[in-house]
Design an enzyme around this catalytic site. Structure first.
Site, mmCIF file in Angstrom:
data_model
loop_
_atom_site.group_PDB
_atom_site.id
_atom_site.type_symbol
_atom_site.label_atom_id
_atom_site.label_comp_id
_atom_site.label_asym_id
_atom_site.label_seq_id
_atom_site.Cartn_x
_atom_site.Cartn_y
_atom_site.Cartn_z
ATOM 1 N N LYS A 55 -9.333 6.604 -19.080
ATOM 2 C CA LYS A 55 -9.687 7.161 -20.393
ATOM 3 C C LYS A 55 -8.497 7.083 -21.365
ATOM 4 C CE LYS A 55 -13.310 7.931 -17.910
ATOM 5 N NZ LYS A 55 -13.644 9.204 -17.277
ATOM 6 N N ARG A 64 0.854 -1.204 0.000
ATOM 7 C CA ARG A 64 0.000 0.000 0.000
ATOM 8 C C ARG A 64 0.884 1.246 0.000
ATOM 9 N NH1 ARG A 64 -1.364 1.812 4.549
ATOM 10 N NH2 ARG A 64 -2.168 -0.117 5.432
ATOM 11 N N TYR A 69 -16.958 17.259 -14.056
ATOM 12 C CA TYR A 69 -17.337 15.852 -14.170
ATOM 13 C C TYR A 69 -18.367 15.497 -13.079
ATOM 14 C CZ TYR A 69 -16.914 10.790 -13.957
ATOM 15 O OH TYR A 69 -17.190 9.454 -13.939
ATOM 16 N N ASP A 93 -7.957 18.902 -13.654
ATOM 17 C CA ASP A 93 -8.309 17.580 -14.166
ATOM 18 C C ASP A 93 -7.912 17.567 -15.643
ATOM 19 O OD1 ASP A 93 -9.611 15.393 -15.356
ATOM 20 O OD2 ASP A 93 -11.275 15.443 -13.933
HETATM 21 C C1 LIG Z 1 -14.050 9.571 -15.925
HETATM 22 C C2 LIG Z 1 -13.636 10.883 -15.389
HETATM 23 C C3 LIG Z 1 -13.350 11.052 -14.036
HETATM 24 C C4 LIG Z 1 -13.510 9.923 -13.027
HETATM 25 O O1 LIG Z 1 -12.595 8.905 -13.233
HETATM 26 P P1 LIG Z 1 -12.887 7.354 -12.858
HETATM 27 O O2 LIG Z 1 -11.661 6.672 -13.344
HETATM 28 O O3 LIG Z 1 -14.121 6.962 -13.582
HETATM 29 O O4 LIG Z 1 -13.066 7.287 -11.388
HETATM 30 C C5 LIG Z 1 -12.919 12.293 -13.613
HETATM 31 N N1 LIG Z 1 -12.804 13.333 -14.466
HETATM 32 C C6 LIG Z 1 -13.078 13.213 -15.776
HETATM 33 C C7 LIG Z 1 -12.939 14.386 -16.673
HETATM 34 C C8 LIG Z 1 -13.511 11.997 -16.278
HETATM 35 O O5 LIG Z 1 -13.814 11.881 -17.573
#
Ligand SMILES: *Cc1c(COP(=O)(O)O)cnc(C)c1O
Length: 396
Positions: free
Chosen positions: A201, A52, A104, A176
């Protein structure tokens, strides 16, 4: 002599500190499953003690993303939301967050329904309007939270401008960077303090892993995130860390192909009479086209478009054949999603409508299919949907 620092981003995706596993010469990072590590000395423990806290496979990914974002340290989490939530744990009771309004959906849910219970308040603003950002500042504002381009309306926020507003106020800027990745945009070089990713993504890119990444430049802040990662414990598993590492190797070519198609599709949709609006910062008439070109290498592979009404949208979704109809984005296959019922379902209707996320809006993440095939598929589905709408209106 060619030095690693002078190599392009594309080359460094393959030839970096993790290129070779030195003990064995292996050209793929070994997956270290061990949860615990034998200590040879009762007084001084080795670098690794418990997975961890630190694990060699996760560490490889953390090193790679830190280099890609030009930060000092990277951290891998079990999801994008785990990375984002852990970063927010830097805050304390009584603090305040200024946050972009079309954030998001999961981040919206965390800030409004979780942080609020711990006495951490927020103000949503349209971050493309710097005056509104300044108006939202309170004496206790500690974080400015940016998502650019935003989801799903692809608005572009000036990272440099927000970071300097934040610095002047003694607050941190979180960005982000999921939609663009460091291949296109490097927020730390523009003044941001923390970069967050859903590596689910584009970074991993194959719709086969859920992961989150955080990168920090300042070593003191990095230690605080490291402490929180270990304390909260939402770390990424080793198999998943390996999948993200593998996905990253092809990031450059995947993005190049998807962006090229996204541009063609955005242009074609703009010219199609069935489409009311196209949102894509790579279109010259996008209101933030110049800013996007200044702070990022390109506009990315995600676009949104609005149809005349929900009836046509439903019909179009039922007729279009190539993209999968699903949540998520940034994959080898094109993904068509319906923000009102998917990414932004956590947002109440009046909040959605206020932000322009209507029931006739679709978001498209362009994949690696042949762009002519995609264009033809869209065109056919759109004309059939419009034809049926006319029949419906005539009452036949
Ligand atoms: C999908 C997404 C998230 C969240 O990520 P997860 O891997 O699904 O927890 C946060 N910000 C953006 C812009 C996203 O597209």
């Amino acid at each position: 002599m060619c030095e690693i620092e002078s190599w392009s981003f594309q080359t460094k995706l393959l030839h970096n500190s993790q290129k070779i596993d030195h003990p064995t010469g292996a050209v793929s990072v070994p997956i270290q499953h061990a949860s615990t590590f034998h200590q040879y000395d009762i007084d001084s423990f080795g670098k690794y003690d418990y997975s961890r806290s630190l694990n060699p496979t996760r560490e490889a990914l953390e090193t790679v993303i830190a280099d890609m974002e030009e930060g000092t340290r990277g951290f891998a989490f079990s999801s994008g939301m785990a990375a984002i939530s852990t970063a927010f744990l830097l805050l304390s009771k009584g603090d305040h967050v200024v946050i972009t309004e079309d954030v998001y959906g999961g981040t919206y849910r965390f800030v409004t329904e979780v942080l609020s219970r711990y006495g951490i308040n927020h103000t949503f603003v349209d971050m493309t309007d710097l005056d509104k950002v300044k108006e939202a500042i309170r004496p206790n504002t500690k974080v400015f939270y940016v998502e650019t381009p935003s989801n799903p309306l692809l608005k572009v926020t000036d990272i440099k401008a927000i970071s300097s507003i934040a610095k002047a106020h003694g607050a941190l800027t979180f960005v982000d960077n999921t939609f663009l990745t460091p291949a296109l945009q490097k927020p730390l070089t523009l003044g941001a303090d923390i970069v967050l990713h859903s590596a689910t993504k584009f970074l991993s890119g194959h719709s086969d892993v859920v992961a989150g990444l955080t990168v920090v430049k300042d070593p003191v802040l990095a230690d605080r995130i490291g402490f929180l990662q270990n304390s909260f414990g939402a770390v990424l598993g080793v198999q998943d860390a390996w999948l993200v590492l593998r996905g990253i190797k092809t990031l450059h070519v995947r993005l190049a192909q998807s962006i090229q198609s996204a541009k063609q599709i955005a242009q074609a949709l703009k010219e199609n009479p069935a489409i009311k609006n196209v949102y894509y910062p790579g279109l010259e008439d996008h209101p933030h086209y110049v800013l996007q070109g200044r702070q990022a290498k390109d506009a990315g592979a995600v676009l949104s478009f609005e149809l005349e009404n929900e009836r046509i949208l439903r019909d179009f979704v039922s007729k279009v054949k190539i993209p999968v109809f699903a949540v998520s984005l940034g994959a080898v296959e094109s993904i068509l999603s319906y923000p009102a019922k998917m990414s932004h379902a956590a947002m109440p209707l009046h909040e959605r409508e206020k932000r322009g996320i209507s029931n006739s809006l679709l978001r498209l993440s362009v994949g690696l299919e042949n762009s002519e095939d995609l264009l033809r598929d869209f065109k056919t589905a759109l004309s059939a949907s419009r034809f049926e709408e006319k029949v419906f209106q005539r009452g036949e």
